[in-house]
Design a protein around this motif. Sequence first.
Motif, short mmCIF file in Angstrom:
data_model
loop_
_atom_site.label_atom_id
_atom_site.label_comp_id
_atom_site.label_asym_id
_atom_site.label_seq_id
_atom_site.Cartn_x
_atom_site.Cartn_y
_atom_site.Cartn_z
N ASP A 7 -13.03 1.70 -4.51
CA ASP A 7 -13.31 0.52 -3.68
C ASP A 7 -14.68 -0.08 -4.00
O ASP A 7 -14.87 -1.31 -3.89
CB ASP A 7 -13.23 0.87 -2.20
CG ASP A 7 -14.22 1.95 -1.80
OD1 ASP A 7 -14.27 2.99 -2.48
OD2 ASP A 7 -14.95 1.74 -0.81
N ARG A 8 -15.63 0.72 -4.41
CA ARG A 8 -16.95 0.20 -4.74
C ARG A 8 -16.89 -0.72 -5.95
O ARG A 8 -17.51 -1.79 -5.97
CB ARG A 8 -17.92 1.35 -4.99
CG ARG A 8 -18.26 2.17 -3.74
CD ARG A 8 -19.22 3.29 -4.08
NE ARG A 8 -19.66 4.00 -2.88
CZ ARG A 8 -20.48 5.03 -2.89
NH1 ARG A 8 -20.97 5.48 -4.05
NH2 ARG A 8 -20.84 5.61 -1.76
N THR A 9 -16.16 -0.29 -6.97
CA THR A 9 -16.03 -1.11 -8.17
C THR A 9 -15.30 -2.41 -7.88
O THR A 9 -15.66 -3.48 -8.39
CB THR A 9 -15.28 -0.33 -9.27
OG1 THR A 9 -16.00 0.86 -9.58
CG2 THR A 9 -15.14 -1.17 -10.53
N VAL A 18 -7.57 -5.39 -4.54
CA VAL A 18 -8.39 -6.21 -3.65
C VAL A 18 -7.81 -6.21 -2.24
O VAL A 18 -8.53 -6.02 -1.25
CB VAL A 18 -8.50 -7.66 -4.19
CG1 VAL A 18 -9.09 -8.58 -3.13
CG2 VAL A 18 -9.35 -7.70 -5.45
N GLU A 19 -6.49 -6.41 -2.14
CA GLU A 19 -5.86 -6.41 -0.82
C GLU A 19 -5.95 -5.05 -0.15
O GLU A 19 -6.18 -4.95 1.06
CB GLU A 19 -4.39 -6.84 -0.95
CG GLU A 19 -4.22 -8.31 -1.30
CD GLU A 19 -2.76 -8.74 -1.29
OE1 GLU A 19 -1.89 -7.84 -1.34
OE2 GLU A 19 -2.51 -9.95 -1.24
N ALA A 20 -5.77 -3.99 -0.93
CA ALA A 20 -5.84 -2.64 -0.37
C ALA A 20 -7.23 -2.33 0.16
O ALA A 20 -7.39 -1.80 1.27
CB ALA A 20 -5.44 -1.61 -1.44
N VAL A 21 -8.26 -2.70 -0.60
CA VAL A 21 -9.64 -2.46 -0.17
C VAL A 21 -9.95 -3.28 1.06
O VAL A 21 -10.61 -2.82 1.99
CB VAL A 21 -10.63 -2.80 -1.31
CG1 VAL A 21 -12.06 -2.80 -0.81
CG2 VAL A 21 -10.47 -1.79 -2.45
N SER A 78 -11.32 2.81 3.27
CA SER A 78 -11.29 4.27 3.23
C SER A 78 -9.94 4.79 2.74
O SER A 78 -9.86 5.69 1.91
CB SER A 78 -11.59 4.85 4.62
OG SER A 78 -12.89 4.46 5.04
N ALA A 79 -8.87 4.17 3.24
CA ALA A 79 -7.53 4.60 2.83
C ALA A 79 -7.29 4.32 1.35
O ALA A 79 -6.66 5.12 0.66
CB ALA A 79 -6.48 3.89 3.68
N SER A 80 -7.80 3.19 0.87
CA SER A 80 -7.62 2.86 -0.55
C SER A 80 -8.32 3.88 -1.44
O SER A 80 -7.86 4.17 -2.54
CB SER A 80 -8.15 1.46 -0.84
OG SER A 80 -9.56 1.39 -0.66
N ARG A 81 -9.42 4.44 -0.94
CA ARG A 81 -10.15 5.44 -1.72
C ARG A 81 -9.31 6.70 -1.88
O ARG A 81 -9.30 7.32 -2.94
CB ARG A 81 -11.48 5.76 -1.01
CG ARG A 81 -12.51 6.45 -1.90
CD ARG A 81 -13.82 6.66 -1.16
NE ARG A 81 -14.32 5.42 -0.61
CZ ARG A 81 -14.61 5.23 0.67
NH1 ARG A 81 -14.42 6.22 1.54
NH2 ARG A 81 -15.07 4.08 1.09
N TYR A 82 -8.56 7.06 -0.83
CA TYR A 82 -7.69 8.23 -0.91
C TYR A 82 -6.51 7.99 -1.85
O TYR A 82 -5.91 8.94 -2.36
CB TYR A 82 -7.18 8.61 0.48
CG TYR A 82 -8.24 9.22 1.36
CD1 TYR A 82 -8.82 10.45 1.04
CD2 TYR A 82 -8.67 8.57 2.51
CE1 TYR A 82 -9.81 11.01 1.85
CE2 TYR A 82 -9.66 9.12 3.32
CZ TYR A 82 -10.22 10.34 2.98
OH TYR A 82 -11.19 10.89 3.77
N LEU A 83 -6.19 6.72 -2.06
CA LEU A 83 -5.10 6.38 -2.98
C LEU A 83 -5.56 6.33 -4.43
O LEU A 83 -4.77 6.04 -5.33
CB LEU A 83 -4.49 5.03 -2.59
CG LEU A 83 -3.74 4.99 -1.26
CD1 LEU A 83 -3.33 3.56 -0.93
CD2 LEU A 83 -2.51 5.90 -1.30
N GLY A 84 -6.83 6.62 -4.65
CA GLY A 84 -7.35 6.64 -6.01
C GLY A 84 -7.98 5.34 -6.46
O GLY A 84 -8.30 5.18 -7.65
#
Length: 340
Positions: A220-222, A203-206, A211-217
């Motif tokens: 973010d949508r979920t 949650v904090e990362a998103v 966008s960066a959290s998405r690259y971390l795997g």
Amino acid sequence: MNTETSHSFAERLLKSRYIWPLAALLLMLIFNLLLDASFLDIHFDNGRFYGNPIDILHRSAPVALLAIGMTVVIATGGIDLSVGAVMAIAGAVCANLLVATDVSLFTVLVAGIASGLLCGLINGALVSYMGIQPIIATLLLMVTGRGIAQLLNDGQIVTFQHAGFSWLGSGTLLGIPVTIWLVLLVFIISQLMLRRTALGLFVEAVGCNSSASRYLGINDRTVKLMAYLLTGFCAALAGIISAADINGSDANNVGLWLELDAILAVVLGGAALSGGRFSIPLSLLGVLIIQTLNTTIMVSGMPSKLNLLIKALAVVLVLLLQSDIFRKQISGLAGKWRHS
């Protein structure tokens, strides 16, 4: 060395996120005690605790539930303006089932909670999968949701008599209102999920950088969808206890503008509206500040026309005290005054 240690401790204390909300709440309680020395008295009668502290906790329960869900949504960088309307929908669903059909209490509660989850699913899908701005997506449901509740009630206030359902809003457990127990239960579950599992970090990362959290795997949508589902659940539960408290569903007024109190409580708790940083305990502390302030205004006997103005000024003062920039400016002015 002791002086340096005490100075360092004082600096850490002043920088603590808890100190200023707690100080604001404490000041209001002291002010109430000056007005009425028995303000904090609690007594037990007929199997139930009574007193202003119990009343404050009981009355703040709906906003507390909304604030728990709102905290998580704001942490993801979103916002939910529809929670008041979702309260109205859940209350209307439960009231109409209690009146129109002979169904079990369990079925009524499941239907009410399901309506809130459906609303959360709609908001979450619009925001996370359709890319619609959160304020616009939830504003749509804020308007249409109350209209749906009014349609369910056929424009009327639907009343009912059901001891089991009413117990959720006005009953007691071990002498304490059930509403307080429900808030405590949701708080504990939410806190465990967000602080004892990886979900809180996601949650904090998103919220910090989607966008960066998405690259971390991180999906973010979920994560965003789950946040709106939690908000829908909390709003539905708040709507259920509100309907149970008055033994009826008033689609026009239930939950009206409570979304603003919930957002304000989260802000008083120091959460960043841009996303990332959040704290459910601090949000609940913000709820207590708001409700204690409302009670203070009533107890003090101030003219009702000044209520909103006094509330706004008090909230602005608390927010300024939480601002590092404001405190540095005050410290600078104080230093200049001492040297002059």
